[in-house]
Enzyme design. Structure first.
Site, PDB file in Angstrom:
ATOM      1  N   ARG A 105      56.088  41.993  45.654  1.00  0.00           N
ATOM      2  CA  ARG A 105      57.053  41.095  45.036  1.00  0.00           C
ATOM      3  C   ARG A 105      57.883  41.858  44.025  1.00  0.00           C
ATOM      4  O   ARG A 105      57.339  42.428  43.081  1.00  0.00           O
ATOM      5  CB  ARG A 105      56.282  39.959  44.360  1.00  0.00           C
ATOM      6  N   THR A 109      63.474  39.947  40.953  1.00  0.00           N
ATOM      7  CA  THR A 109      64.069  38.892  41.800  1.00  0.00           C
ATOM      8  C   THR A 109      63.014  37.930  42.332  1.00  0.00           C
ATOM      9  O   THR A 109      63.347  36.845  42.807  1.00  0.00           O
ATOM     10  CB  THR A 109      64.780  39.518  43.009  1.00  0.00           C
ATOM     11  N   ASP A 201      46.459  36.956  38.441  1.00  0.00           N
ATOM     12  CA  ASP A 201      46.832  37.756  39.610  1.00  0.00           C
ATOM     13  C   ASP A 201      45.593  37.931  40.496  1.00  0.00           C
ATOM     14  O   ASP A 201      44.631  38.603  40.101  1.00  0.00           O
ATOM     15  CB  ASP A 201      47.367  39.124  39.160  1.00  0.00           C
ATOM     16  N   ASP A 204      44.576  41.582  41.305  1.00  0.00           N
ATOM     17  CA  ASP A 204      43.960  42.253  40.143  1.00  0.00           C
ATOM     18  C   ASP A 204      42.559  41.727  39.902  1.00  0.00           C
ATOM     19  O   ASP A 204      41.632  42.481  39.584  1.00  0.00           O
ATOM     20  CB  ASP A 204      44.805  42.025  38.880  1.00  0.00           C
TER      21      ASP A 204
END
Ligand code: URA
Length: 210
Positions: A105, A109, A201, A204
């Protein structure tokens, strides 16, 4: 939102998801819980697999027994977090073929950028189950599914752990034919595209990176 949304509200799934959300859950604990939940989610996403019958001999008699009709399955993991769901789903469907879509990602943006694509041949004759724990903006999911459709896939489900309403809406708009199975739909995305309240995340947390 999509007409094809299944929220797996089973008590075991909800309990394990709560344990995973806890910021103090260890990497090992998080990964173990994700593996356990993926079994339960796999159960739900395969609920409507077509069945047929086969004649078998039990020790006592002959019977027509239910078996899977045998439509071939392809599990497609969106790297890297998808791999946390993949292993558990493979436990239940060990003969499935496996593909990988590498998308990261762009943090500015929030759009997906492709860096890897390797999927089984004959996707037109397979049911594809795309796995990624987090359906956030829906951009990666929509992009991955477009790539699979380019390869001929027509029967596609998306399996995740947590979904944001924004991601569900995005997927419904881009791919209204795709069924979404998730353990929960959270409140919203924050300004950098993380799910709230979420679990952080997923990559992670399962791999211990940060
Ligand atoms: N990806 C994650 O791992 N977590 C989020 O909250 C959103 C996207």
């Amino acid at each position: 939102m999509t007409a094809q949304l299944t929220v797996v509200d089973h008590p075991l799934v909800q309990h394990k998801l709560t344990l995973m959300r806890d910021k103090d859950r260890s990497t090992k604990g998080f990964r173990q819980l994700l593996h356990e939940v993926s079994h339960l989610l796999a159960y739900e996403v395969t609920r409507d697999l077509p069945m047929t019958t086969r004649t078998i001999e039990t020790p006592l008699t002959t019977m027509q027994a239910p078996v899977l009709e045998g439509k071939k399955l392809a599990l497609i993991s969106i790297l890297r977090a998808g791999n946390g769901l993949l292993d558990g789903v493979l436990d239940l469907i060990p003969s499935a073929r496996v593909g990988f879509v590498g998308l990261y990602r762009d943090e500015q943006t929030l759009e997906p950028v492709q860096y890897y694509f390797k999927v089984p041949s004959g996707l037109d004759a397979r049911r594809a189950i795309v796995v990624d724990p987090m359906l956030a903006t829906g951009n990666s999911a929509a992009a991955a599914i477009s790539l699979l459709k380019d390869e001929g896939a027509t029967d596609i489900s998306f399996l995740c752990l947590l979904a944001a309403p924004e991601g569900i809406a995005r997927l419904a708009q881009a791919h209204p034919d795709v069924r979404v199975v998730t353990a929960a739909v959270d409140e919203r995305l924050n300004e950098i595209g993380y799910i709230l309240p979420g679990l952080g995340d997923a990559g992670d947390r399962m791999f211990g990176t940060k």
